[in-house]
Scaffold this motif. Structure first.
Motif, PDB file in Angstrom:
ATOM      1  N   UNK A  89       0.883  -1.252  -0.133  1.00 17.25           N
ATOM      2  CA  UNK A  89       0.113   0.031   0.032  1.00 17.25           C
ATOM      3  C   UNK A  89       0.803   1.211  -0.016  1.00 17.25           C
ATOM      4  N   UNK A  90       0.455   2.249  -0.894  1.00 16.18           N
ATOM      5  CA  UNK A  90       1.191   3.312  -0.851  1.00 16.18           C
ATOM      6  C   UNK A  90       0.561   4.468  -0.064  1.00 16.18           C
ATOM      7  N   UNK A  91       1.220   5.337   0.577  1.00 23.44           N
ATOM      8  CA  UNK A  91       0.553   6.387   1.682  1.00 23.44           C
ATOM      9  C   UNK A  91       1.211   7.608   1.140  1.00 23.44           C
ATOM     10  N   UNK A 105       4.346  10.391  -9.145  1.00 22.05           N
ATOM     11  CA  UNK A 105       5.581   9.316  -8.870  1.00 22.05           C
ATOM     12  C   UNK A 105       4.944   7.938  -8.617  1.00 22.05           C
ATOM     13  N   UNK A 106       3.758   7.940  -7.816  1.00 19.84           N
ATOM     14  CA  UNK A 106       3.409   6.523  -7.438  1.00 19.84           C
ATOM     15  C   UNK A 106       2.709   5.713  -8.737  1.00 19.84           C
ATOM     16  N   UNK A 107       2.125   6.872  -9.428  1.00 21.19           N
ATOM     17  CA  UNK A 107       1.804   6.275 -10.841  1.00 21.19           C
ATOM     18  C   UNK A 107       2.764   5.599 -11.717  1.00 21.19           C
ATOM     19  N   UNK A 108       3.793   6.417 -11.566  1.00 24.40           N
ATOM     20  CA  UNK A 108       4.888   6.025 -12.719  1.00 24.40           C
ATOM     21  C   UNK A 108       5.569   4.911 -12.154  1.00 24.40           C
ATOM     22  N   UNK A 142      -3.537   3.254  -3.099  1.00 25.87           N
ATOM     23  CA  UNK A 142      -2.852   4.444  -2.665  1.00 25.87           C
ATOM     24  C   UNK A 142      -3.739   4.986  -1.382  1.00 25.87           C
ATOM     25  N   UNK A 143      -3.209   5.136  -0.575  1.00 26.75           N
ATOM     26  CA  UNK A 143      -3.882   6.119   0.709  1.00 26.75           C
ATOM     27  C   UNK A 143      -3.341   7.459   0.529  1.00 26.75           C
ATOM     28  N   UNK A 176      -5.707   2.300  -7.927  1.00 27.73           N
ATOM     29  CA  UNK A 176      -7.075   2.777  -6.921  1.00 27.73           C
ATOM     30  C   UNK A 176      -6.410   3.485  -5.847  1.00 27.73           C
ATOM     31  N   UNK A 177      -7.542   4.240  -5.552  1.00 28.23           N
ATOM     32  CA  UNK A 177      -7.003   5.450  -4.605  1.00 28.23           C
ATOM     33  C   UNK A 177      -8.260   5.517  -3.603  1.00 28.23           C
TER      34      UNK A 177
END
Length: 460
Positions: free
Chosen positions: A143-145, A192-195, A202-203, A232-233
């Motif tokens: 999970x990205x924060x 950056x997270x999408x790249x 992502x939260x 997804x966010x």
């Protein structure tokens, strides 16, 4: 004795004002009020006294220094403000007033309007449409924060995931979440997270705060990036009552960062129904529990306010401020009166000043000198004119003038003037005086002739 004197239903003025104050403070706990500040007074005690008005009414307000120290902006007359206050009565005068507890500029309306306009615009474009929402993955490994590395939101998310799903890895994309640079930082972190495509979901979010604190998540560019994200966010901004454009654009909105972590840990499909049931029940119990304790708290707070020494001290301080202002006005008026008396005496002293009188006398003396000189000059000229006229008259009457016209005078040897023929004797020697000299002559004969009588000269 009059039986009315012992009637317990007869109030004194002080008792009436005290009862009215207790009734008002019991009926109203705290209220929010907005209006325009007028008649602002800030005495030396540090307390503030002012009126809050709109286009038809006004109410007196007092804000004591323990509360107005928390106001972070300059308060001036004519300013629109939003205040939180309790209703009370200033017993010494029987004035109904508000005791202000907090104050803020009435600027949230414009910010809320901008928020609503932008939300309507993006909604009309279909940015928040439910058919565009992506479902959360069934299994989440990473999970990205996107939040502040030092904020409470990241700590809460990490704590919940470690407790409920320690196998899930956490990737932090740090960004500021408040201030002018926050929107660009959040956009860069999401890009950056999408790249990288290294997480499953992502939260994005932060802890609670005011509308200004959460304003970075109402940015149009950020909302568009969230809606267009390939990953997804989950939006977890603020508390449950806080809604931002990021919440509407995200695939799923969590009421808090901790709830977002729980959503990731348990999965959308397995926890959705249970979460809703628990959330509803918890909200009901929490609301009831909060309501009961709030009533008890307000009751105890009201009793404490009625009996608090601080309340009595505030009343006395307000009286002291009033007396101080009255004393200042009286002293100012007396000082002005004495200043006028001083000016009057100074004017009188100036009028009676020897130096001023000497100056006036000097001017008068100079005028007299000038008048004397003019009078002397005129007198001299008049005398000179009279002298000239007298000389002319003397010249006209002088015998020499008569001689100059061809006449002559005759004297005998004794020096007597001979004016009649009878005075002449034959062979008499006489002296004839002419214009330019004398001649000696001898009278040969006399011939008396009758001379006509001339009229006498008129007498004045």
């Amino acid at each position: 004795m009059d039986p009315l004197l012992n009637d317990p239903n007869i109030f004194s003025v002080s008792q009436l004002n005290a009862q009215v104050r207790q009734m008002l403070e019991s009926a109203f706990s705290e209220i929010w009020l907005k209006g325009e500040i007028s008649n602002l007074s800030k005495p030396y005690s540090g307390h503030w006294y002012f009126s809050l008005k709109d286009n038809r009414s006004q109410v007196r307000c007092a804000m004591f220094k323990g509360q107005n120290r928390k106001v972070l902006f300059d308060v001036t007359d004519g300013q629109q403000v939003l205040v939180r206050a309790r209703i009370s009565v200033y017993e010494p005068r029987g004035d109904y007033q508000l005791i202000v507890q907090s104050m803020q500029p009435d600027g949230l309306g414009a910010m809320q309007l901008a928020y609503e306009q932008l939300r309507s615009k993006l909604a009309a474009e279909g940015l928040f449409a439910e058919q565009n929402k992506r479902p959360l993955p069934q299994v989440i490994q990473r999970v990205g924060v996107i939040t502040s590395a030092s904020g409470a939101a990241f700590h809460d998310i990490t704590a919940v995931l470690k407790r409920l799903a320690p196998s899930i890895q956490i990737v932090l994309y740090p960004s500021s979440v408040q201030g002018e640079l926050a929107p660009s930082g959040l956009c860069q972190a999401l890009t950056l997270a999408n790249q990288r495509q290294e997480v499953d979901v992502i939260i994005i979010g932060r802890g609670g705060g005011s509308l200004e604190d959460l304003w970075a998540f109402n940015n149009e560019a950020l909302a568009r990036l969230v809606a267009d994200s390939q990953l997804p966010i989950i939006s977890a901004v603020g508390h449950e009552i806080d809604f931002t454009l990021t919440d509407f654009a995200a695939d799923y909105r969590a009421p808090t960062p901790s709830a977002a972590a729980e959503k990731v840990a348990y999965g959308v499909h397995s926890l959705s129904q249970r979460y809703q049931q628990l959330h509803t029940r918890l909200s009901q119990l929490s609301g009831q529990y909060q309501h009961n304790w709030q009533q008890k708290f307000q009751y105890l707070k009201q009793r404490l306010n009625n009996q608090s020494p601080l309340r009595q001290l505030q009343v006395r301080q307000q009286q002291l401020d009033e007396y101080s202002q009255r004393l200042q006005r009286a002293l100012s008026k007396d000082l002005q009166h004495r200043h006028q008396i001083c000016q009057h005496l100074e004017q009188r002293m100036y009028q009676a000043s020897p130096e001023r009188l000497l100056g006036q006398k000097s001017v008068y003396l100079a005028q007299l000198r000038e008048r004397l000189a003019m009078a002397s000059n005129n007198h001299f000229k008049n005398a000179q004119n009279r002298f000239s006229r007298t000389i002319d008259q003397l010249r006209a009457l002088s015998p020499l003038a008569v001689l100059a016209r061809g006449y002559s005078t005759i004297q005998n040897d004794s020096g007597h003037w001979l004016t009649h023929i009878k005075q002449f004797q034959p062979d008499q020697t006489v002296t004839i005086t002419l214009q330019d000299g004398q001649a000696r002559a001898i009278v040969k004969s006399t011939n008396e002739q009758s001379v006509p009588n001339l009229p006498d000269s008129p007498k004045n």
